[in-house]
Design a protein around this motif. Structure first.
Motif, PDB file in Angstrom:
ATOM      1  N   TYR A  68       0.843  -1.182   0.000  1.00  0.00           N
ATOM      2  CA  TYR A  68       0.000   0.000   0.000  1.00  0.00           C
ATOM      3  C   TYR A  68       0.888   1.246   0.000  1.00  0.00           C
ATOM      4  O   TYR A  68       2.054   1.213   0.390  1.00  0.00           O
ATOM      5  N   GLY A  69       0.310   2.340  -0.461  1.00  0.00           N
ATOM      6  CA  GLY A  69       1.081   3.578  -0.468  1.00  0.00           C
ATOM      7  C   GLY A  69       0.477   4.606  -1.408  1.00  0.00           C
ATOM      8  O   GLY A  69      -0.640   4.443  -1.933  1.00  0.00           O
ATOM      9  N   THR A  70       1.216   5.672  -1.625  1.00  0.00           N
ATOM     10  CA  THR A  70       0.793   6.773  -2.480  1.00  0.00           C
ATOM     11  C   THR A  70       1.559   6.717  -3.791  1.00  0.00           C
ATOM     12  O   THR A  70       2.785   6.602  -3.801  1.00  0.00           O
ATOM     13  N   LEU A 123      10.356  -2.461   0.094  1.00  0.00           N
ATOM     14  CA  LEU A 123      10.910  -1.269  -0.551  1.00  0.00           C
ATOM     15  C   LEU A 123      11.059  -1.498  -2.053  1.00  0.00           C
ATOM     16  O   LEU A 123      10.773  -0.596  -2.861  1.00  0.00           O
ATOM     17  N   SER A 124      11.489  -2.692  -2.426  1.00  0.00           N
ATOM     18  CA  SER A 124      11.629  -2.987  -3.860  1.00  0.00           C
ATOM     19  C   SER A 124      10.280  -3.030  -4.561  1.00  0.00           C
ATOM     20  O   SER A 124      10.191  -2.768  -5.766  1.00  0.00           O
ATOM     21  N   TYR A 125       9.217  -3.354  -3.810  1.00  0.00           N
ATOM     22  CA  TYR A 125       7.876  -3.414  -4.401  1.00  0.00           C
ATOM     23  C   TYR A 125       7.316  -2.034  -4.729  1.00  0.00           C
ATOM     24  O   TYR A 125       6.258  -1.938  -5.359  1.00  0.00           O
ATOM     25  N   THR A 126       7.990  -0.981  -4.277  1.00  0.00           N
ATOM     26  CA  THR A 126       7.491   0.355  -4.584  1.00  0.00           C
ATOM     27  C   THR A 126       7.673   0.702  -6.059  1.00  0.00           C
ATOM     28  O   THR A 126       7.111   1.689  -6.537  1.00  0.00           O
ATOM     29  N   LYS A 127       8.457  -0.084  -6.770  1.00  0.00           N
ATOM     30  CA  LYS A 127       8.560   0.057  -8.220  1.00  0.00           C
ATOM     31  C   LYS A 127       7.798  -1.103  -8.859  1.00  0.00           C
ATOM     32  O   LYS A 127       8.093  -2.270  -8.593  1.00  0.00           O
ATOM     33  N   VAL A 128       6.834  -0.778  -9.678  1.00  0.00           N
ATOM     34  CA  VAL A 128       5.988  -1.791 -10.321  1.00  0.00           C
ATOM     35  C   VAL A 128       6.462  -1.944 -11.767  1.00  0.00           C
ATOM     36  O   VAL A 128       6.508  -0.963 -12.516  1.00  0.00           O
ATOM     37  N   TYR A 129       6.805  -3.183 -12.136  1.00  0.00           N
ATOM     38  CA  TYR A 129       7.379  -3.446 -13.456  1.00  0.00           C
ATOM     39  C   TYR A 129       6.382  -4.187 -14.344  1.00  0.00           C
ATOM     40  O   TYR A 129       5.467  -4.873 -13.855  1.00  0.00           O
ATOM     41  N   ALA A 130       6.590  -4.058 -15.652  1.00  0.00           N
ATOM     42  CA  ALA A 130       5.791  -4.810 -16.622  1.00  0.00           C
ATOM     43  C   ALA A 130       6.215  -6.274 -16.588  1.00  0.00           C
ATOM     44  O   ALA A 130       7.401  -6.583 -16.593  1.00  0.00           O
ATOM     45  N   SER A 131       5.245  -7.166 -16.541  1.00  0.00           N
ATOM     46  CA  SER A 131       5.536  -8.600 -16.450  1.00  0.00           C
ATOM     47  C   SER A 131       5.662  -9.263 -17.808  1.00  0.00           C
ATOM     48  O   SER A 131       6.010 -10.442 -17.890  1.00  0.00           O
ATOM     49  N   ALA A 132       5.386  -8.522 -18.884  1.00  0.00           N
ATOM     50  CA  ALA A 132       5.482  -9.090 -20.232  1.00  0.00           C
ATOM     51  C   ALA A 132       5.496  -7.952 -21.241  1.00  0.00           C
ATOM     52  O   ALA A 132       5.140  -6.813 -20.931  1.00  0.00           O
ATOM     53  N   ASP A 133       5.943  -8.262 -22.456  1.00  0.00           N
ATOM     54  CA  ASP A 133       5.819  -7.300 -23.549  1.00  0.00           C
ATOM     55  C   ASP A 133       4.353  -7.189 -23.931  1.00  0.00           C
ATOM     56  O   ASP A 133       3.653  -8.205 -24.044  1.00  0.00           O
ATOM     57  N   SER A 141      -5.946   2.463 -14.510  1.00  0.00           N
ATOM     58  CA  SER A 141      -6.870   3.075 -13.546  1.00  0.00           C
ATOM     59  C   SER A 141      -6.127   3.744 -12.400  1.00  0.00           C
ATOM     60  O   SER A 141      -6.615   3.772 -11.273  1.00  0.00           O
ATOM     61  N   VAL A 142      -4.940   4.272 -12.684  1.00  0.00           N
ATOM     62  CA  VAL A 142      -4.151   4.867 -11.613  1.00  0.00           C
ATOM     63  C   VAL A 142      -3.517   6.151 -12.126  1.00  0.00           C
ATOM     64  O   VAL A 142      -3.135   6.260 -13.290  1.00  0.00           O
ATOM     65  N   GLU A 143      -3.421   7.124 -11.232  1.00  0.00           N
ATOM     66  CA  GLU A 143      -2.787   8.403 -11.533  1.00  0.00           C
ATOM     67  C   GLU A 143      -1.921   8.812 -10.352  1.00  0.00           C
ATOM     68  O   GLU A 143      -2.069   8.283  -9.240  1.00  0.00           O
ATOM     69  N   SER A 144      -1.020   9.750 -10.578  1.00  0.00           N
ATOM     70  CA  SER A 144      -0.142  10.232  -9.511  1.00  0.00           C
ATOM     71  C   SER A 144      -0.975  10.807  -8.369  1.00  0.00           C
ATOM     72  O   SER A 144      -1.947  11.530  -8.592  1.00  0.00           O
ATOM     73  N   GLY A 145      -0.582  10.454  -7.149  1.00  0.00           N
ATOM     74  CA  GLY A 145      -1.285  10.928  -5.962  1.00  0.00           C
ATOM     75  C   GLY A 145      -2.345   9.993  -5.445  1.00  0.00           C
ATOM     76  O   GLY A 145      -2.842  10.171  -4.322  1.00  0.00           O
ATOM     77  N   ASN A 146      -2.706   8.967  -6.233  1.00  0.00           N
ATOM     78  CA  ASN A 146      -3.707   8.002  -5.779  1.00  0.00           C
ATOM     79  C   ASN A 146      -3.169   7.168  -4.622  1.00  0.00           C
ATOM     80  O   ASN A 146      -1.979   6.831  -4.585  1.00  0.00           O
ATOM     81  N   GLN A 147      -4.050   6.816  -3.700  1.00  0.00           N
ATOM     82  CA  GLN A 147      -3.733   5.868  -2.642  1.00  0.00           C
ATOM     83  C   GLN A 147      -4.128   4.478  -3.115  1.00  0.00           C
ATOM     84  O   GLN A 147      -5.254   4.275  -3.564  1.00  0.00           O
ATOM     85  N   VAL A 148      -3.191   3.544  -3.039  1.00  0.00           N
ATOM     86  CA  VAL A 148      -3.479   2.183  -3.494  1.00  0.00           C
ATOM     87  C   VAL A 148      -3.255   1.206  -2.344  1.00  0.00           C
ATOM     88  O   VAL A 148      -2.471   1.461  -1.435  1.00  0.00           O
ATOM     89  N   GLN A 149      -3.959   0.095  -2.427  1.00  0.00           N
ATOM     90  CA  GLN A 149      -3.838  -0.963  -1.438  1.00  0.00           C
ATOM     91  C   GLN A 149      -3.080  -2.143  -2.043  1.00  0.00           C
ATOM     92  O   GLN A 149      -2.989  -2.280  -3.265  1.00  0.00           O
ATOM     93  N   ALA A 150      -2.550  -2.973  -1.182  1.00  0.00           N
ATOM     94  CA  ALA A 150      -1.843  -4.164  -1.651  1.00  0.00           C
ATOM     95  C   ALA A 150      -2.812  -5.060  -2.410  1.00  0.00           C
ATOM     96  O   ALA A 150      -3.910  -5.349  -1.933  1.00  0.00           O
ATOM     97  N   GLY A 151      -2.400  -5.482  -3.588  1.00  0.00           N
ATOM     98  CA  GLY A 151      -3.246  -6.339  -4.409  1.00  0.00           C
ATOM     99  C   GLY A 151      -4.212  -5.595  -5.295  1.00  0.00           C
ATOM    100  O   GLY A 151      -4.959  -6.226  -6.059  1.00  0.00           O
ATOM    101  N   GLN A 152      -4.241  -4.277  -5.229  1.00  0.00           N
ATOM    102  CA  GLN A 152      -5.179  -3.494  -6.041  1.00  0.00           C
ATOM    103  C   GLN A 152      -4.697  -3.442  -7.489  1.00  0.00           C
ATOM    104  O   GLN A 152      -3.579  -3.034  -7.751  1.00  0.00           O
ATOM    105  N   PRO A 153      -5.544  -3.848  -8.456  1.00  0.00           N
ATOM    106  CA  PRO A 153      -5.141  -3.769  -9.865  1.00  0.00           C
ATOM    107  C   PRO A 153      -4.944  -2.318 -10.288  1.00  0.00           C
ATOM    108  O   PRO A 153      -5.762  -1.450  -9.986  1.00  0.00           O
ATOM    109  N   LEU A 154      -3.857  -2.065 -10.990  1.00  0.00           N
ATOM    110  CA  LEU A 154      -3.538  -0.727 -11.469  1.00  0.00           C
ATOM    111  C   LEU A 154      -3.754  -0.593 -12.973  1.00  0.00           C
ATOM    112  O   LEU A 154      -4.171   0.462 -13.447  1.00  0.00           O
ATOM    113  N   MET A 155      -3.453  -1.652 -13.698  1.00  0.00           N
ATOM    114  CA  MET A 155      -3.601  -1.665 -15.155  1.00  0.00           C
ATOM    115  C   MET A 155      -3.419  -3.092 -15.626  1.00  0.00           C
ATOM    116  O   MET A 155      -3.202  -4.003 -14.820  1.00  0.00           O
TER     117      MET A 155
END
Length: 388
Positions: free
Chosen positions: A63-65, A231-241, A248-262
């Protein structure tokens, strides 16, 4: 009369021509129907089909901002590209706290090791003292025996008036001194033995304190590892080409663990899911060629082959499967999903996207083959029919 005959002849010719035309049309219809039936036997088609593929849902593990979003809708990304940054401040603090706690416990372990080393050295000293006291005891016991022998000899000589009183008293004094020294040495030996046992107990206590401290250090190391992982999870990487979609995410949004972003959709790994009626699959088997028409590209024909046939109907795997034991059963022809893969080298200029409507036509041989994996097949064929 001649006019009547002419008219009759003309009508007869017209009837003959009409009969020939009707017969020709009937024959053409029969031939067309025959070829259509033969075509339907070897070309099994359905319009209940669509382009399918893999959808990689991108979700946050913590979770985080949201601090930064690096991609836009429908943008192409490579595997390993950074998609989203989550504010690291809170996680960095936790890493520092865990690291500090680990350093404290390691310092305590060093102190315990130092105490253990010191106790070991002292134990060696006590062992040496105990050995010396034991050797001294043996010496004093030997001296005591000699003094006792001298005293008995002196008493005998003194009674026979061979030895003077002064010499006798010196011998007696030497004996008393030996007795006192032996007593003192025995007492010193007891003290050395007691000190040795005490030091052994201290040694055991110091050694016993090491294992709990080591366990505590492992616990702190695990906490530090978890903090660094978060700490490493704060960077979200693409899992495939693939292409970014459902962002569904923009800067400043609060997200929870497991929440789909895209989601990331690779368009180089797609296939067709065709829902054929169960009555159409009698002579369908994996490996058969398929012609695929896509609604988006009229006139364009893609080619592929059947990879597998699903192990059950679509209704069985639905959220609320039908229950035929309720007493209101109505027989409905079921549909079974068939997975069709495109041949390599599919026209790259005609991009296919997930969800496009298609019309696949399976080319089957006019023979008594049956659906593999359903009847008369080997265990290996059964496995091939299952969707991966």
């Amino acid at each position: 009369m001649e006019e009547i005959k002419t008219t009759a002849t003309s009508n007869h010719k017209r009837k003959m021509i009409a009969a020939f035309i009707f017969a020709g049309i009937t024959l053409a219809g029969i031939i067309t129907g025959f070829f259509y039936i033969q075509y339907k036997k070897t070309h099994i088609a359905t319009d209940d089909a669509f382009v399918d593929g893999r959808i990689h849902t991108i979700a946050s593990k913590v979770y985080g901002t949201i601090k930064n979003v690096y991609v836009n809708d429908n943008q192409f990304v490579r595997k390993g590209d950074v998609l989203v940054d989550i504010d690291q401040m809170d996680f960095d603090v936790r890493v520092k706290e865990a690291s500090s706690g680990l350093d404290v416990e390691k310092t305590k372990l060093s102190e315990l090791n130092y105490k253990l080393d010191t106790a070991g050295k002292q134990l060696e000293e006590f062992k040496a003292a105990f050995g010396a006291a034991k050797a001294n005891l043996e010496l004093q016991e030997a001296n005591m025996k000699q003094a006792e022998t001298d005293l008995r000899r002196a008493e005998k000589l003194f009674k026979e008036e061979i030895l003077s009183k002064e010499s006798y008293e010196k011998t007696k004094t030497a004996y008393d001194i030996s007795v006192a020294q032996l007593k003192a040495v025995k007492e010193a030996l007891k003290q050395a033995e007691a000190g040795l046992e005490t030091q052994k107990a201290v040694m055991k206590q110091s050694a016993a304190a090491l294992n709990p401290q080591k366990s505590l250090i492992k616990q702190k190391e695990a906490s530090l590892g978890a903090a660094e992982l978060n700490l490493s999870y704060t960077k979200v990487y693409a899992s495939a080409d693939g292409y970014v979609t459902r962002k569904s995410v923009e800067s400043g949004n609060q997200v929870q663990a497991g929440q789909p972003l895209m989601a990331v959709v690779p368009l180089d790994d797609i296939w067709v899911t065709a829902n054929y009626k169960e009555t159409q699959l009698e002579r369908v088997s994996p490996g058969q060629k398929v012609e695929i028409k896509v609604d988006t590209y009229p006139g364009k024909v893609f080619r592929g082959k059947i990879e597998s046939i699903m192990a059950g109907t679509g209704a069985v795997f639905s959220l609320f499967p039908s229950e035929n034991a309720t007493g209101n059963f109505v027989k409905v022809v079921q549909r079974i999903p068939v997975k069709i893969v495109f041949d390599k080298g599919t026209d790259p200029e005609h991009v296919l996207r997930i969800g496009m409507s298609v019309a696949p036509t399976i080319m089957v041989k006019d023979e008594g083959s049956r659906v593999k994996g359903v009847k008369g097949s080997s265990e290996n064929d059964k496995n091939k029919n299952l969707n991966p």
